[in-house]
Design an enzyme around this catalytic site. Structure first.
Site, mmCIF file in Angstrom:
data_model
loop_
_atom_site.group_PDB
_atom_site.id
_atom_site.type_symbol
_atom_site.label_atom_id
_atom_site.label_comp_id
_atom_site.label_asym_id
_atom_site.label_seq_id
_atom_site.Cartn_x
_atom_site.Cartn_y
_atom_site.Cartn_z
ATOM 1 C CB ALA A 1 -2.337 -1.078 -10.991
ATOM 2 N N GLY B 1 -4.179 -4.995 -8.127
ATOM 3 C CA GLY B 1 -4.265 -5.628 -9.440
ATOM 4 C C GLY B 1 -3.641 -7.017 -9.478
ATOM 5 C CD GLU C 1 -8.390 -5.505 -9.048
ATOM 6 O OE1 GLU C 1 -7.346 -4.901 -9.385
ATOM 7 O OE2 GLU C 1 -9.498 -4.959 -8.980
ATOM 8 C CD GLU D 1 -7.034 -2.083 -5.221
ATOM 9 O OE1 GLU D 1 -7.363 -2.530 -4.105
ATOM 10 O OE2 GLU D 1 -6.814 -2.818 -6.196
HETATM 11 N N1 CAA Z 1 3.543 0.073 -8.270
HETATM 12 C C1 CAA Z 1 4.750 0.590 -8.569
HETATM 13 N N2 CAA Z 1 5.859 0.249 -7.878
HETATM 14 C C2 CAA Z 1 5.731 -0.641 -6.862
HETATM 15 C C3 CAA Z 1 4.494 -1.208 -6.513
HETATM 16 C C4 CAA Z 1 3.360 -0.815 -7.280
HETATM 17 N N3 CAA Z 1 2.145 -1.318 -7.051
HETATM 18 N N4 CAA Z 1 4.685 -2.048 -5.488
HETATM 19 C C5 CAA Z 1 5.980 -2.008 -5.195
HETATM 20 N N5 CAA Z 1 6.631 -1.170 -6.027
HETATM 21 C C6 CAA Z 1 8.066 -0.822 -6.046
HETATM 22 C C7 CAA Z 1 8.414 0.102 -4.916
HETATM 23 O O1 CAA Z 1 8.093 1.437 -5.243
HETATM 24 C C8 CAA Z 1 9.896 -0.128 -4.791
HETATM 25 O O2 CAA Z 1 10.547 0.558 -5.815
HETATM 26 P P1 CAA Z 1 11.852 1.494 -5.474
HETATM 27 O O3 CAA Z 1 12.870 0.474 -5.033
HETATM 28 O O4 CAA Z 1 12.150 2.148 -6.760
HETATM 29 O O5 CAA Z 1 11.434 2.397 -4.378
HETATM 30 C C9 CAA Z 1 10.031 -1.621 -5.105
HETATM 31 O O6 CAA Z 1 8.837 -1.991 -5.802
HETATM 32 C C10 CAA Z 1 10.117 -2.491 -3.872
HETATM 33 O O7 CAA Z 1 9.001 -2.175 -3.025
HETATM 34 P P2 CAA Z 1 9.141 -1.789 -1.480
HETATM 35 O O8 CAA Z 1 10.448 -1.136 -1.228
HETATM 36 O O9 CAA Z 1 7.918 -1.049 -1.087
HETATM 37 O O10 CAA Z 1 9.159 -3.254 -0.854
HETATM 38 P P3 CAA Z 1 8.660 -3.704 0.592
HETATM 39 O O11 CAA Z 1 9.086 -5.125 0.718
HETATM 40 O O12 CAA Z 1 9.094 -2.717 1.614
HETATM 41 O O13 CAA Z 1 7.049 -3.625 0.526
HETATM 42 C C11 CAA Z 1 4.852 -3.943 -0.444
HETATM 43 C C12 CAA Z 1 6.321 -4.460 -0.303
HETATM 44 C C13 CAA Z 1 4.130 -4.049 0.910
HETATM 45 C C14 CAA Z 1 4.182 -4.854 -1.449
HETATM 46 C C15 CAA Z 1 4.866 -2.474 -0.910
HETATM 47 O O14 CAA Z 1 5.707 -2.365 -2.034
HETATM 48 C C16 CAA Z 1 3.497 -1.944 -1.302
HETATM 49 O O15 CAA Z 1 2.705 -1.625 -0.448
HETATM 50 N N6 CAA Z 1 3.242 -1.845 -2.629
HETATM 51 C C17 CAA Z 1 2.009 -1.273 -3.142
HETATM 52 C C18 CAA Z 1 0.853 -2.221 -2.996
HETATM 53 C C19 CAA Z 1 -0.417 -1.578 -3.505
HETATM 54 O O16 CAA Z 1 -0.888 -0.600 -3.013
HETATM 55 N N7 CAA Z 1 -1.009 -2.196 -4.552
HETATM 56 C C20 CAA Z 1 -2.239 -1.725 -5.151
HETATM 57 C C21 CAA Z 1 -1.946 -0.866 -6.323
HETATM 58 S S1 CAA Z 1 -3.390 -0.036 -6.934
HETATM 59 C C22 CAA Z 1 -4.142 -1.142 -7.957
HETATM 60 O O17 CAA Z 1 -3.731 -2.259 -8.122
HETATM 61 C C23 CAA Z 1 -5.368 -0.644 -8.680
HETATM 62 C C24 CAA Z 1 -6.219 -1.699 -9.280
HETATM 63 O O18 CAA Z 1 -7.148 -2.187 -8.682
HETATM 64 C C25 CAA Z 1 -5.990 -2.139 -10.639
#
Ligand code: CAA
Length: 263
Positions: free
Chosen positions: A69, A113, A116, A136
């Site tokens: 998400a 998400g 999911e 999460e």
């Molecule tokens: N939401 C918003 N933006 C996101 C994102 C997310 N879930 N995942 C990645 N991005 C964005 C980053 O913020 C970044 O943007 P900027 O360049 O503007 O900073 C861009 O995508 C590239 O990401 P990274 O620089 O972090 O890339 P990376 O290769 O270093 O890492 C990653 C990749 C490990 C996937 C890391 O991006 C990450 O940990 N992302 C979040 C994963 C996460 O926590 N997902 C769960 C979300 S909560 C959810 O989904 C709730 C639910 O159950 C419905």
């Protein structure tokens, strides 16, 4: 291609009868924002209604199916807004109610998400080094789009509990070994070829039989065994009222291979 109406997804028909939706927010690793999900639902609905599409592929990029998400969008969400809008409920209503089968083609990240969404599809294919997870817990929340429920049904409580409590990722190879993925592929190209091939096979069958098969298999997740078996038998009986049952069985008897289904 009719993709131009959308900003966050691409549409194509990679083979006869196959509709493909590609999540396309590369700068955010396909983070599932509300606008993206609205477009995805709209496209799914249109493919479901389009007679030239008989099976649907949902894909991401090589690097990310979807990284979850959109955290930036959720950051300032309040309880009252989440509760009153039933936040994330709209994610699953369209995809889990489609008539046509869906294949999730997962490469790279399928987190939160994203994992999911992949689990909402009827068939999950992935690359062997895909990265699944429900991280999460690291954000101070829990899965909110069915992750805790669907992961447990797919891989059992022991592994699902460990994954959800630690937030650690698991590979596509593990996803296949544990029964979450139907098949793994060595590369993104092979994955997309495999998904298209399977979608084409399904698209060659009676759409009525495909819909019935999908429906009974999905009911197995909801019903006790004896009720599920009864439901299956009723639907099986009902198909003897279809033209396609006559067409399919007559083709077998006559050794015809080029079958023209009525649906
Ligand atoms: N939401 C918003 N933006 C996101 C994102 C997310 N879930 N995942 C990645 N991005 C964005 C980053 O913020 C970044 O943007 P900027 O360049 O503007 O900073 C861009 O995508 C590239 O990401 P990274 O620089 O972090 O890339 P990376 O290769 O270093 O890492 C990653 C990749 C490990 C996937 C890391 O991006 C990450 O940990 N992302 C979040 C994963 C996460 O926590 N997902 C769960 C979300 S909560 C959810 O989904 C709730 C639910 O159950 C419905």
């Amino acid at each position: 291609s009719v993709s131009s109406q959308y900003e966050n997804i691409l549409l194509e028909q990679p083979a006869d009868g196959v509709g493909q939706i590609t999540l396309n927010r590369p700068k955010a690793l396909n983070a599932l924002s509300t606008p993206l999900f609205k477009e995805l639902n709209d496209a799914l609905q249109k493919f479901d209604e389009d007679p030239s599409v008989k099976a649907i592929i949902i894909a991401g990029s090589e690097k990310a199916f979807a990284a979850g998400a959109d955290i930036k969008e959720m950051k300032d969400l309040t309880f009252s807004k989440a509760y009153s809008s039933n936040f994330i409920q709209l994610w699953s209503t369209t995809i889990t109610n489609l008539n046509k089968p869906t294949i999730a083609a997962v490469s790279g990240y399928a987190l939160g998400g994203g994992c999911e969404l992949a689990m909402m599809a009827d068939i999950l294919y992935c690359t062997s080094n895909a990265k699944f997870g429900q991280p999460e817990i690291k954000l101070g929340v829990i899965p909110g789009a069915g992750g805790s429920q669907r992961l447990i049904r797919a891989i059992g409580k022991a592994k699902a509990m460990e994954i959800i409590l630690t937030g650690k990722t698991f590979s596509g190879e593990e996803a296949e070994q544990w029964g979450l993925a139907a098949k793994t592929f060595p590369s993104f190209e092979e994955l997309m070829k495999g998904a298209t091939g399977t979608a084409s096979i399904i698209a060659g069958y009676s759409m009525m039989a495909v819909k019935a098969a999908k429906e009974v298999v999905n009911q197995s997740q909801e019903l006790p065994l004896s009720e599920g078996i009864k439901f299956e038998r009723r639907v099986f009986h009902a198909l003897f009222g279809s033209q396609d049952q006559k067409i399919g069985m007559e083709a077998f008897a006559n050794k015809t291979t080029d079958i023209k289904w009525s649906h």
